[in-house]
Design a protein around this motif. Sequence first.
Motif, PDB file in Angstrom:
ATOM      1  N   VAL A 171       0.893  -1.094  -0.010  1.00 27.24           N
ATOM      2  CA  VAL A 171       0.048  -0.229   0.018  1.00 27.24           C
ATOM      3  C   VAL A 171       0.927   1.082   0.040  1.00 27.24           C
ATOM      4  N   ASN A 172       1.837   1.194   0.811  1.00 31.16           N
ATOM      5  CA  ASN A 172       2.792   2.442   0.898  1.00 31.16           C
ATOM      6  C   ASN A 172       3.599   2.643  -0.380  1.00 31.16           C
ATOM      7  N   ARG A 173       3.608   1.610  -1.162  1.00 32.38           N
ATOM      8  CA  ARG A 173       4.459   1.592  -2.380  1.00 32.38           C
ATOM      9  C   ARG A 173       3.805   1.940  -3.591  1.00 32.38           C
ATOM     10  N   LEU A 174       2.372   1.380  -3.685  1.00 29.80           N
ATOM     11  CA  LEU A 174       1.729   1.590  -4.707  1.00 29.80           C
ATOM     12  C   LEU A 174       1.267   2.959  -5.089  1.00 29.80           C
ATOM     13  N   ARG A 175       1.306   3.319  -6.656  1.00 29.81           N
ATOM     14  CA  ARG A 175       0.692   4.565  -6.946  1.00 29.81           C
ATOM     15  C   ARG A 175      -0.553   4.951  -6.291  1.00 29.81           C
ATOM     16  N   LYS A 176      -1.070   6.066  -6.049  1.00 33.77           N
ATOM     17  CA  LYS A 176      -2.227   6.252  -5.048  1.00 33.77           C
ATOM     18  C   LYS A 176      -3.252   6.438  -5.909  1.00 33.77           C
ATOM     19  N   ASP A 177      -3.117   6.654  -7.219  1.00 33.53           N
ATOM     20  CA  ASP A 177      -4.323   6.586  -8.182  1.00 33.53           C
ATOM     21  C   ASP A 177      -4.614   5.290  -8.533  1.00 33.53           C
ATOM     22  N   ILE A 178      -4.177   4.247  -8.228  1.00 35.08           N
ATOM     23  CA  ILE A 178      -4.649   3.012  -8.570  1.00 35.08           C
ATOM     24  C   ILE A 178      -5.463   2.367  -7.573  1.00 35.08           C
ATOM     25  N   ALA A 179      -6.766   1.922  -7.931  1.00 35.60           N
ATOM     26  CA  ALA A 179      -7.528   1.532  -7.076  1.00 35.60           C
ATOM     27  C   ALA A 179      -7.120   0.001  -6.544  1.00 35.60           C
ATOM     28  N   ILE A 180      -7.339  -0.320  -5.187  1.00 34.23           N
ATOM     29  CA  ILE A 180      -7.152  -1.995  -4.902  1.00 34.23           C
ATOM     30  C   ILE A 180      -8.405  -2.217  -4.627  1.00 34.23           C
ATOM     31  N   GLU A 181      -8.813  -3.581  -5.571  1.00 39.97           N
ATOM     32  CA  GLU A 181     -10.083  -4.230  -5.493  1.00 39.97           C
ATOM     33  C   GLU A 181     -10.101  -5.148  -4.386  1.00 39.97           C
ATOM     34  N   ARG A 182      -9.132  -5.644  -3.901  1.00 39.72           N
ATOM     35  CA  ARG A 182      -9.041  -6.812  -2.980  1.00 39.72           C
ATOM     36  C   ARG A 182      -7.362  -6.981  -2.483  1.00 39.72           C
ATOM     37  N   PHE A 183      -7.359  -7.633  -1.437  1.00 39.12           N
ATOM     38  CA  PHE A 183      -5.982  -8.001  -0.868  1.00 39.12           C
ATOM     39  C   PHE A 183      -6.002  -9.759  -0.710  1.00 39.12           C
ATOM     40  N   THR A 184      -7.275 -10.296  -0.787  1.00 38.47           N
ATOM     41  CA  THR A 184      -7.382 -11.610  -0.341  1.00 38.47           C
ATOM     42  C   THR A 184      -8.283 -12.245  -1.419  1.00 38.47           C
ATOM     43  N   SER A 185      -8.118 -13.662  -1.398  1.00 39.49           N
ATOM     44  CA  SER A 185      -9.262 -14.379  -2.082  1.00 39.49           C
ATOM     45  C   SER A 185      -9.710 -15.572  -1.192  1.00 39.49           C
ATOM     46  N   GLN A 186     -10.664 -16.246  -1.058  1.00 44.54           N
ATOM     47  CA  GLN A 186     -11.004 -17.432  -0.298  1.00 44.54           C
ATOM     48  C   GLN A 186     -11.490 -18.356  -1.143  1.00 44.54           C
ATOM     49  N   SER A 187     -10.610 -19.561  -1.118  1.00 39.15           N
ATOM     50  CA  SER A 187     -11.252 -20.569  -1.847  1.00 39.15           C
ATOM     51  C   SER A 187     -12.431 -21.256  -0.996  1.00 39.15           C
ATOM     52  N   PRO A 188     -13.219 -22.263  -1.401  1.00 37.20           N
ATOM     53  CA  PRO A 188     -14.043 -22.740  -0.702  1.00 37.20           C
ATOM     54  C   PRO A 188     -13.306 -23.776   0.441  1.00 37.20           C
ATOM     55  N   ASP A 189     -13.889 -23.764   1.677  1.00 34.81           N
ATOM     56  CA  ASP A 189     -13.168 -24.594   2.642  1.00 34.81           C
ATOM     57  C   ASP A 189     -12.884 -26.088   2.499  1.00 34.81           C
ATOM     58  N   SER A 190     -13.784 -26.600   1.537  1.00 34.99           N
ATOM     59  CA  SER A 190     -13.557 -28.116   1.139  1.00 34.99           C
ATOM     60  C   SER A 190     -12.395 -28.212   0.320  1.00 34.99           C
ATOM     61  N   MET A 191     -12.062 -27.119  -0.498  1.00 34.10           N
ATOM     62  CA  MET A 191     -11.067 -27.263  -1.685  1.00 34.10           C
ATOM     63  C   MET A 191      -9.590 -26.848  -1.029  1.00 34.10           C
ATOM     64  N   LEU A 192      -9.521 -26.053  -0.072  1.00 31.40           N
ATOM     65  CA  LEU A 192      -8.356 -25.111   0.375  1.00 31.40           C
ATOM     66  C   LEU A 192      -7.561 -26.217   1.409  1.00 31.40           C
ATOM     67  N   ILE A 193      -6.155 -26.338   0.703  1.00 33.96           N
ATOM     68  CA  ILE A 193      -5.313 -26.789   1.744  1.00 33.96           C
ATOM     69  C   ILE A 193      -4.450 -25.847   2.530  1.00 33.96           C
ATOM     70  N   ALA A 194      -4.016 -24.695   1.911  1.00 37.86           N
ATOM     71  CA  ALA A 194      -3.138 -23.874   2.516  1.00 37.86           C
ATOM     72  C   ALA A 194      -3.170 -22.495   1.858  1.00 37.86           C
ATOM     73  N   PRO A 195      -3.112 -21.295   2.838  1.00 38.45           N
ATOM     74  CA  PRO A 195      -3.250 -20.997   4.157  1.00 38.45           C
ATOM     75  C   PRO A 195      -4.555 -21.038   4.462  1.00 38.45           C
ATOM     76  N   ARG A 196      -4.847 -21.693   5.787  1.00 38.32           N
ATOM     77  CA  ARG A 196      -6.305 -21.596   6.125  1.00 38.32           C
ATOM     78  C   ARG A 196      -6.283 -20.714   7.378  1.00 38.32           C
ATOM     79  N   TRP A 197      -6.574 -19.454   7.054  1.00 37.27           N
ATOM     80  CA  TRP A 197      -6.745 -18.229   7.858  1.00 37.27           C
ATOM     81  C   TRP A 197      -8.091 -18.036   8.648  1.00 37.27           C
ATOM     82  N   GLY A 198      -9.167 -18.674   7.909  1.00 34.79           N
ATOM     83  CA  GLY A 198     -10.571 -18.621   8.745  1.00 34.79           C
ATOM     84  C   GLY A 198     -10.779 -17.329   8.984  1.00 34.79           C
TER      85      GLY A 198
END
Length: 316
Positions: free
Chosen positions: A255-282
């Motif tokens: 965030v501190n490095r990215l140009r400020k006019d670039i919109a950040i849509e997301r930082f994470t994605s979450q696969s279905p629990d039944s399919m996810l091996i790692a990382p499992r943050w919950g």
Amino acid sequence: MNPFYLEYSDYLARLFPGRKMQKLTVNARFTCPNRDGSKGWGGCIYCNNEAFNPSFADSSLPVEEQLEKAKQFFGRKYPDMRYLAYFQAYTNTYGRSADELLSLYRRALAVDKVDGVIIGTRPDCVDETLLDRLAGIDGSDSRIIIEYGAESSHDSTLSVINRGHTWPDTIRAIEMTATRGIETGVHLILGLPGETEDMMLKTVDELNRLPVSTVKFHQMQVVEGTELARRYRAGTIDLKVYEVDEYIDLCVKIVNRLRKDIAIERFTSQSPDSMLIAPRWGLKNYIFVDRLKKKLRDAHDVTLTSNNTIKAARQF
């Protein structure tokens, strides 16, 4: 307004003034050049599209029916919502003629309350002819947005993950798209096999040099049914699995490095629990973002305190 970075909702508010927008994912039964033998076989080593397709994106249904079904899901709670048809699964400019593609996108735009189309694709799967024609239907009432899966600026990494394109391909596609006035986004994965933090920050630096409007980040996930999962279990791939606090620290640096006019849509994605091996943050996405914003605020407050202390000391 978020004081630390441009949020995607604020970006959409500028692009569609006076309208509340929601993305609706559709699956138009595309494939990829590194799945059908054109560039390779098997796809990217981490990819299992079942991990991110919502239930209403039923590829057996026409695009119009998928959109109407999705609208019912959101419309009950938000009757004034307007929509963006998001062609997400696989490579949505590949394997069909320009005429077929334009017909498909126009069908989506003809659905009531759909004000734009987001096209997820690869940087090696667009050309000037297609972009010229897309620019012809892009306007204030019907917007076209193209999101390129770049993943990394390091060609060595792109080779390891069987991506089948290069960073120069990404540069060329972004510049061709933005030159035509089409809104341009990029997807990047953090924690790809073999990548160090310095390499990821270098990718952010490279992105800053390009005419992009939005970026999606997400953590590298090991998902069932992928080549990455097989190698991860066998211990034959160099992969750092981030703990959530480590990943938040990385996102703060980005965030501190990215140009400020670039919109950040997301930082994470979450696969279905039944399919996810790692990382499992919950963690739900909004909880992660709240923790990230707190970390950004705390770092900002520490900097202000430090600067004020230095100023006070200089007075004596």
